[in-house]
Design a protein around this motif. Structure first.
Motif, PDB file in Angstrom:
ATOM      1  N   GLU A  56       0.828  -1.210   0.000  1.00 32.61           N
ATOM      2  CA  GLU A  56       0.000   0.000   0.000  1.00 32.61           C
ATOM      3  C   GLU A  56       0.867   1.266   0.000  1.00 32.61           C
ATOM      4  O   GLU A  56       0.642   2.190  -0.784  1.00 32.61           O
ATOM      5  N   LEU A  57       1.871   1.296   0.869  1.00 27.85           N
ATOM      6  CA  LEU A  57       2.749   2.463   0.927  1.00 27.85           C
ATOM      7  C   LEU A  57       3.582   2.594  -0.349  1.00 27.85           C
ATOM      8  O   LEU A  57       3.828   3.701  -0.829  1.00 27.85           O
ATOM      9  N   GLY A  58       3.993   1.465  -0.911  1.00 26.61           N
ATOM     10  CA  GLY A  58       4.749   1.484  -2.158  1.00 26.61           C
ATOM     11  C   GLY A  58       3.929   2.043  -3.309  1.00 26.61           C
ATOM     12  O   GLY A  58       4.443   2.811  -4.134  1.00 26.61           O
ATOM     13  N   GLN A  59       2.651   1.698  -3.364  1.00 26.00           N
ATOM     14  CA  GLN A  59       1.773   2.230  -4.412  1.00 26.00           C
ATOM     15  C   GLN A  59       1.578   3.737  -4.242  1.00 26.00           C
ATOM     16  O   GLN A  59       1.542   4.477  -5.227  1.00 26.00           O
ATOM     17  N   LYS A  60       1.465   4.188  -2.998  1.00 25.56           N
ATOM     18  CA  LYS A  60       1.333   5.631  -2.747  1.00 25.56           C
ATOM     19  C   LYS A  60       2.597   6.373  -3.163  1.00 25.56           C
ATOM     20  O   LYS A  60       2.531   7.453  -3.753  1.00 25.56           O
ATOM     21  N   ALA A  61       3.756   5.799  -2.863  1.00 30.14           N
ATOM     22  CA  ALA A  61       5.025   6.423  -3.248  1.00 30.14           C
ATOM     23  C   ALA A  61       5.156   6.473  -4.765  1.00 30.14           C
ATOM     24  O   ALA A  61       5.597   7.475  -5.329  1.00 30.14           O
ATOM     25  N   LYS A  62       4.773   5.398  -5.437  1.00 30.45           N
ATOM     26  CA  LYS A  62       4.828   5.360  -6.901  1.00 30.45           C
ATOM     27  C   LYS A  62       3.893   6.414  -7.498  1.00 30.45           C
ATOM     28  O   LYS A  62       4.270   7.144  -8.417  1.00 30.45           O
ATOM     29  N   ALA A  63       2.686   6.527  -6.963  1.00 30.95           N
ATOM     30  CA  ALA A  63       1.718   7.512  -7.456  1.00 30.95           C
ATOM     31  C   ALA A  63       2.245   8.931  -7.266  1.00 30.95           C
ATOM     32  O   ALA A  63       2.103   9.781  -8.149  1.00 30.95           O
ATOM     33  N   PHE A  64       2.888   9.191  -6.122  1.00 30.97           N
ATOM     34  CA  PHE A  64       3.467  10.514  -5.878  1.00 30.97           C
ATOM     35  C   PHE A  64       4.535  10.827  -6.916  1.00 30.97           C
ATOM     36  O   PHE A  64       4.556  11.910  -7.504  1.00 30.97           O
ATOM     37  N   THR A  65       5.436   9.878  -7.152  1.00 29.82           N
ATOM     38  CA  THR A  65       6.519  10.099  -8.113  1.00 29.82           C
ATOM     39  C   THR A  65       5.972  10.272  -9.521  1.00 29.82           C
ATOM     40  O   THR A  65       6.427  11.140 -10.267  1.00 29.82           O
ATOM     41  N   GLU A  66       4.970   9.470  -9.904  1.00 30.09           N
ATOM     42  CA  GLU A  66       4.348   9.626 -11.223  1.00 30.09           C
ATOM     43  C   GLU A  66       3.753  11.019 -11.368  1.00 30.09           C
ATOM     44  O   GLU A  66       3.951  11.688 -12.382  1.00 30.09           O
ATOM     45  N   HIS A  67       3.038  11.460 -10.366  1.00 28.35           N
ATOM     46  CA  HIS A  67       2.422  12.787 -10.413  1.00 28.35           C
ATOM     47  C   HIS A  67       3.490  13.880 -10.471  1.00 28.35           C
ATOM     48  O   HIS A  67       3.380  14.832 -11.233  1.00 28.35           O
ATOM     49  N   PHE A  68       4.528  13.726  -9.662  1.00 31.61           N
ATOM     50  CA  PHE A  68       5.579  14.738  -9.602  1.00 31.61           C
ATOM     51  C   PHE A  68       6.318  14.854 -10.927  1.00 31.61           C
ATOM     52  O   PHE A  68       6.612  15.945 -11.390  1.00 31.61           O
ATOM     53  N   THR A  70       5.300  13.732 -14.010  1.00 28.81           N
ATOM     54  CA  THR A  70       4.499  13.898 -15.224  1.00 28.81           C
ATOM     55  C   THR A  70       3.423  14.972 -15.098  1.00 28.81           C
ATOM     56  O   THR A  70       2.849  15.373 -16.102  1.00 28.81           O
ATOM     57  N   GLY A  71       3.149  15.427 -13.895  1.00 30.88           N
ATOM     58  CA  GLY A  71       2.122  16.450 -13.706  1.00 30.88           C
ATOM     59  C   GLY A  71       2.702  17.841 -13.841  1.00 30.88           C
ATOM     60  O   GLY A  71       3.894  18.030 -14.069  1.00 30.88           O
ATOM     61  N   GLU A  72       1.861  18.814 -13.711  1.00 27.35           N
ATOM     62  CA  GLU A  72       2.325  20.194 -13.730  1.00 27.35           C
ATOM     63  C   GLU A  72       3.020  20.488 -12.415  1.00 27.35           C
ATOM     64  O   GLU A  72       2.585  20.067 -11.355  1.00 27.35           O
ATOM     65  N   ILE A  73       4.109  21.215 -12.502  1.00 27.71           N
ATOM     66  CA  ILE A  73       4.886  21.544 -11.321  1.00 27.71           C
ATOM     67  C   ILE A  73       4.793  23.044 -11.077  1.00 27.71           C
ATOM     68  O   ILE A  73       5.075  23.840 -11.968  1.00 27.71           O
ATOM     69  N   ALA A  74       4.372  23.413  -9.894  1.00 30.02           N
ATOM     70  CA  ALA A  74       4.311  24.825  -9.526  1.00 30.02           C
ATOM     71  C   ALA A  74       5.528  25.139  -8.667  1.00 30.02           C
ATOM     72  O   ALA A  74       5.825  24.415  -7.720  1.00 30.02           O
ATOM     73  N   VAL A  75       6.232  26.188  -9.022  1.00 30.54           N
ATOM     74  CA  VAL A  75       7.414  26.585  -8.269  1.00 30.54           C
ATOM     75  C   VAL A  75       7.172  27.970  -7.711  1.00 30.54           C
ATOM     76  O   VAL A  75       6.736  28.865  -8.421  1.00 30.54           O
TER      77      VAL A  75
END
Length: 82
Positions: A56-68, A70-75
């Protein structure tokens, strides 16, 4: 989070589309054919997980990295307090 600046620098230094990025788990991904391991980041393993909680935690970490990656990044620039 300390990993975000390093990931952001990597992402901005390499011009790649989301299609070029394939996330394996929270700390490993492919950029095209090149396998990249994010240093100083240790996330739960997915292949293989040792228990349901790690999965479960591994899937959450993977989802975070995918979003980070491939998603839009606000700086936001902040001033340094001396």
């Amino acid at each position: 989070m300390r990993a975000a600046p390093a990931l952001l620098a990597l992402f901005l230094a390499v011009s790649a589309s989301a299609a070029d990025i394939r996330v394996i788990d929270g700390d490993t991904f492919y950029l095209g054919a090149e396998k990249i391991r994010i240093l100083n980041v240790d996330t739960p393993e997915l292949h293989p997980c040792r228990c349901a909680a790690e999965c479960e935690l591994g899937q959450k970490a993977k989802a975070f990295t995918e979003h980070f990656l491939t998603g839009e990044i606000a700086v936001q620039r902040i001033s340094r307090l001396d």
